[in-house]
Design a protein around this motif. Structure first.
Motif, PDB file in Angstrom:
ATOM      1  N   VAL A 654       0.839  -1.207   0.000  1.00 24.30           N
ATOM      2  CA  VAL A 654       0.000   0.000   0.000  1.00 24.30           C
ATOM      3  C   VAL A 654       0.872   1.253   0.000  1.00 24.30           C
ATOM      4  CG1 VAL A 654      -1.665   1.334   1.354  1.00 24.30           C
ATOM      5  CG2 VAL A 654      -1.968  -1.124   1.093  1.00 24.30           C
ATOM      6  N   ILE A 655       1.956   1.214   0.773  1.00 26.80           N
ATOM      7  CA  ILE A 655       2.869   2.360   0.819  1.00 26.80           C
ATOM      8  C   ILE A 655       3.505   2.586  -0.544  1.00 26.80           C
ATOM      9  CG2 ILE A 655       5.091   3.127   1.737  1.00 26.80           C
ATOM     10  CD1 ILE A 655       4.235   1.765   4.389  1.00 26.80           C
ATOM     11  N   MET A 656       3.975   1.501  -1.168  1.00 22.65           N
ATOM     12  CA  MET A 656       4.630   1.635  -2.461  1.00 22.65           C
ATOM     13  C   MET A 656       3.649   2.141  -3.516  1.00 22.65           C
ATOM     14  SD  MET A 656       7.143  -1.131  -4.317  1.00 22.65           S
ATOM     15  CE  MET A 656       8.339  -1.131  -2.998  1.00 22.65           C
ATOM     16  N   ILE A 657       2.423   1.639  -3.475  1.00 19.18           N
ATOM     17  CA  ILE A 657       1.392   2.100  -4.408  1.00 19.18           C
ATOM     18  C   ILE A 657       1.135   3.589  -4.201  1.00 19.18           C
ATOM     19  CG2 ILE A 657      -1.067   1.923  -4.986  1.00 19.18           C
ATOM     20  CD1 ILE A 657      -0.821  -1.094  -4.322  1.00 19.18           C
ATOM     21  N   ALA A 658       1.048   4.004  -2.938  1.00 16.74           N
ATOM     22  CA  ALA A 658       0.789   5.418  -2.641  1.00 16.74           C
ATOM     23  C   ALA A 658       1.923   6.305  -3.141  1.00 16.74           C
ATOM     24  CB  ALA A 658       0.597   5.604  -1.135  1.00 16.74           C
ATOM     25  N   VAL A 659       3.162   5.861  -2.948  1.00 19.19           N
ATOM     26  CA  VAL A 659       4.312   6.663  -3.394  1.00 19.19           C
ATOM     27  C   VAL A 659       4.319   6.781  -4.914  1.00 19.19           C
ATOM     28  CG1 VAL A 659       6.825   6.735  -3.528  1.00 19.19           C
ATOM     29  CG2 VAL A 659       5.722   6.143  -1.376  1.00 19.19           C
ATOM     30  N   PHE A 660       4.130   5.659  -5.609  1.00 13.81           N
ATOM     31  CA  PHE A 660       4.129   5.700  -7.076  1.00 13.81           C
ATOM     32  C   PHE A 660       2.941   6.505  -7.602  1.00 13.81           C
ATOM     33  CE2 PHE A 660       6.576   1.459  -7.161  1.00 13.81           C
ATOM     34  CZ  PHE A 660       7.777   2.138  -7.171  1.00 13.81           C
ATOM     35  N   ALA A 661       1.775   6.295  -6.991  1.00 14.37           N
ATOM     36  CA  ALA A 661       0.582   7.014  -7.447  1.00 14.37           C
ATOM     37  C   ALA A 661       0.752   8.518  -7.275  1.00 14.37           C
ATOM     38  CB  ALA A 661      -0.648   6.532  -6.684  1.00 14.37           C
ATOM     39  N   GLY A 662       1.592   8.933  -6.323  1.00 11.76           N
ATOM     40  CA  GLY A 662       1.829  10.357  -6.130  1.00 11.76           C
ATOM     41  C   GLY A 662       2.424  11.031  -7.342  1.00 11.76           C
ATOM     42  N   PHE A 663       3.120  10.262  -8.200  1.00  9.78           N
ATOM     43  CA  PHE A 663       3.747  10.847  -9.380  1.00  9.78           C
ATOM     44  C   PHE A 663       2.784  10.929 -10.569  1.00  9.78           C
ATOM     45  CE2 PHE A 663       7.237   9.583  -6.737  1.00  9.78           C
ATOM     46  CZ  PHE A 663       8.197  10.548  -6.961  1.00  9.78           C
TER      47      PHE A 663
END
Length: 745
Positions: A654-663
């Protein structure tokens, strides 16, 4: 390895001041280097081994003025309805505007009036002026761009429609507020996972330190190593994701060791010795995937891969050294309040109703694992069918590199592109540059004329200009305008047709012809990336397969991991096609203009997603193997692995998805597409492949999953990812202590 990392973790815990000081010093040093480094120009783009690059190199040698790589602008003028740009008032306003642009910045090398360069449409409604600059678009200052914009804005007051294309107005990409939202989501997930602000803050702080060191180092070296702006964006994206995840696994294991009654220093050592071993091998797979991008032999892509890999290495080192040091400072504050009283003087917690003292507590991971173990075939079929359906759009994948036609319709670049297409034809937005090497021709002028004559007879050719010669008359430049748009398949066919006709021209006149220019360069890049995809996939998956055999001491587990990755990356590419090429839910993700998928997207996703996918494979399956090695049945080992790892892996995903989705909020189409592709790929791989397909396959295989030929077992080094050596050492210490205890009567 586990023993070495165990000692390293204890050392960092004891010498926490020294460890923290080293990382603070590195961050300071990198920051000072970045602040004092000269401003980097935009990275040069080259594709060795292609005809377009060969022609460009020839021009740079014989006609450097024609190969200049400075910024350019195309100012497009359209007369009001019923008027022409050649009308006296309009003509005067256009000439005045062109002169003002040239005088507005000392970086303007040349600005040609459309009436001099004869770039007026046949109906007289549209004209464009070409402006070239002495420096690249990234070297232009805001004052230079403002001067261009103010001049064109003033020209609009006369009633003319004025738009600007080219890269002169191209600014640094902005990621927007969604990047901050992604980090905020990561913080919330960490707080929920750990139930402690201190424990949640450690992964965030260490990840930001790692990214700070990595990105600052890239900035400091950007000018010397010719690194582009996208390089630091990618490093930030990957560094944040893996930095948080790696720290999350170490902190989680540390808390688990405390829960088993170990003192803080011993718990830190064991956390680094066990979870740290998984971090090392997970990081290695990511590094292999990123460094392997060098196989493509596109310098820009190679530099991006190496820079991102360096940031991953920093994240691994921080997880192994800075995390245990900070755990030494945090003390019992890494635990929730209830756990603090239990482990630090509060006594043992009474078993809840329905639980037996000493029996592992049930959680969502345990219940899900038991469900999958009972119904592995059903789970396997549903997962494969779902991913297969998501992958269907890949069959319609169209590759290309974006031009102004891919810009949002609200931008002046896109409006200029459309005005040129309407007034002159779509091919004027991407003319081909044909370079004739006349050194071997008996009559250079006649040979150049033969080239022009041959090309003009080909399909999809709108216009062919007369040859322009260099001073030595041994090189000719011919501009060819296709009838179709730059990214069209017809234009690609025309490039191949011109190149195919080169053999006949060479035999007839002795001249050699090559096609270059932005459009031809994009076509060559796409072809080079397509040709490199399978070799790259074989190299990266092959090396990682060997690495995972060493980690898991199994043949079928690494094979299953690789096949699962292929399913997730195909499904992710299918989602990218559906959103960015077909426009499905495009408005939800800020996609204003659909078009071909960037040529580098497939190979880039293969590299990055494979490395990240193996992260979850290593973290989840090593806990299963640890339980199996310690004597549990295969099915029970799956449940045990999920009980210890499912919650943490889910939080990490979930954290990795959130970080990538931020871009996804970036103004740069490439960054937006990469952010979406990586976010959806992590979702598919973590929650479908690793959480569903992996336990289903392992349940079906049983003991066969951990089979390894005896000869290979003897040949492979024992890296002890499960920490079996630590357990054995602890048992020996316990036995020695028992022997020293006086016998009781």
């Amino acid at each position: 390895m586990a023993t070495f990392l165990y000692k390293l973790g204890k050392l960092a815990f004891r010498r926490r001041h020294f460890a923290a000081l080293i990382w603070v010093a590195l961050l300071t040093l990198a920051g000072v280097g970045a602040a004092s480094a000269p401003t980097a120009a935009s990275s040069s783009f080259s594709i060795p081994g292609t005809e377009a690059q060969k022609a460009f190199d020839l021009l740079e040698k014989r006609a450097p003025e024609a190969s200049a790589d400075g910024a350019s602008a195309r100012i497009v003028f359209k007369a009001p309805d019923g008027e022409k740009v050649t009308d006296k008032a309009n003509k005067a306003e256009i000439d005045k505007t062109v002169a003002a642009v040239k005088a507005g910045s000392d970086q303007v090398a040349r600005a040609d009036s459309p009436f001099v360069s004869k770039t007026v449409s046949k109906d007289g409604s549209t004209a464009y002026a070409s402006v070239s600059y002495k420096v690249t678009s990234m070297e232009l200052t805001d004052d230079d761009r403002d001067a261009l914009e103010k001049t064109t804005d003033k020209a609009r007051d006369s009633g003319l429609t004025v738009e600007v294309g080219g890269d002169a107005l191209q600014a640094m990409p902005e990621t927007g507020s969604t990047e901050i939202i992604g980090i905020a989501v990561a913080a919330v997930v960490l707080v929920i996972t750990f139930g402690s602000l201190i424990a949640a803050g450690l992964p965030l702080i260490t990840a930001l330190i790692g990214v700070g060191i990595g990105v600052s180092s890239i900035t400091a070296l950007a000018d010397a190593l010719d690194l582009g702006t996208t390089t630091s964006t990618l490093a930030m994206m990957i560094g944040l994701a893996v930095g948080i995840d790696y720290a999350l696994f170490i902190v989680s294991r540390y808390r688990g060791e405390l829960a088993e009654g170990r003192d803080r220093e011993e718990a830190a050592g064991r956390a680094v010795g066990t979870a740290g071993s998984a971090v090392v091998f997970a990081g290695l797979t990511v590094v292999i995937a990123l460094v392997g991008l060098a196989v493509v032999n596109i310098p820009m892509l190679t530099k991006m891969g190496f820079a991102a890999a360096g940031t991953v290495v920093i994240a691994v080192l921080i997880a192994l050294t800075l995390i245990p040091a900070l755990l030494g400072y945090a003390g019992k504050r890494v635990l929730p309040m209830g756990e603090k009283s239990k482990l630090f003087g509060g006594g043992k917690k009474k078993a809840a109703d329905g639980e037996t003292a000493g029996e592992p507590k049930q959680n969502m991971g345990t219940r899900w694992a038991r469900f999958v173990v009972r119904r592995p075939i059903a789970v396997l079929l549903v997962g494969i069918v779902g991913l297969g359906a998501a992958a269907i759009p890949v069959s319609k994948l169209e590759l290309g590199l974006p031009d102004d036609g891919a810009q949002p319709t609200s931008t002046t670049q896109r409006k200029a592109y459309d005005l040129v297409s309407d007034g002159f034809g779509p091919g004027f937005n991407g003319p081909l540059m044909v370079v004739g090497d006349l050194e071997g021709a008996d009559d250079p002028k006649a040979a150049a004329g033969e080239i022009t004559k041959t090309i003009s007879k080909l399909d999809d050719v709108l216009t062919v200009t007369q040859p322009m010669f260099n001073k030595e008359k041994n090189t000719a430049i011919i501009s060819v305008v296709p009838s179709s748009k730059p990214s069209g398949l017809e234009t690609e066919d025309l490039v191949h047709s011109i190149r195919d006709s080169g053999a006949q021209i060479t035999s007839d006149s002795g001249a050699e012809i090559m096609v270059t220019g932005t459009t031809a360069m994009n076509i060559d890049v796409s072809q080079k990336l397509n040709d490199a995809l399978l070799p790259y996939l074989a190299l990266v998956v092959g090396l990682a397969f060997l690495l995972l055999i060493v980690v898991f001491r199994s043949i079928l587990v690494p094979l299953k991991a690789a096949l699962g990755f292929l399913l997730s990356v195909l499904a992710a590419l299918g989602a990218v096609v559906a959103v960015f090429q077909w426009g499905w839910l495009g408005s939800l993700f800020g996609v204003e203009q659909t078009g071909p998928i960037m040529s580098m997207m497939p190979i880039f996703m293969v590299g990055v997603v494979f490395g990240l996918a193996m992260d979850y494979e290593v973290f989840l399956v090593t806990r299963m193997r640890e339980a199996y090695v310690h004597g549990e049945r295969p099915g029970q080992a799956i449940v045990t692995g999920f009980r210890h790892g499912a919650r943490v892996v889910s939080a990490a995903a979930v954290i990795m998805i959130a970080v990538f989705a931020g871009f996804i909020g970036s103004s740069e189409q490439m960054v937006k597409m990469i952010g979406f592709g990586l976010a959806i790929a992590v979702f598919f791989d973590a929650f479908v492949v690793r959480m569903a397909l992996v336990p289903a396959v392992l349940a079906l295989l049983g003991k066969k999953a951990w089979w390894l030929p005896k000869w290979l077992d003897r040949a492979l080094p024992n890296v002890d990812v499960e920490g079996e050596g630590l357990r054995t050492a602890a048992e020996r210490d316990a036995d020695a202590a028992a022997d020293r205890e006086p016998a009781r009567v």
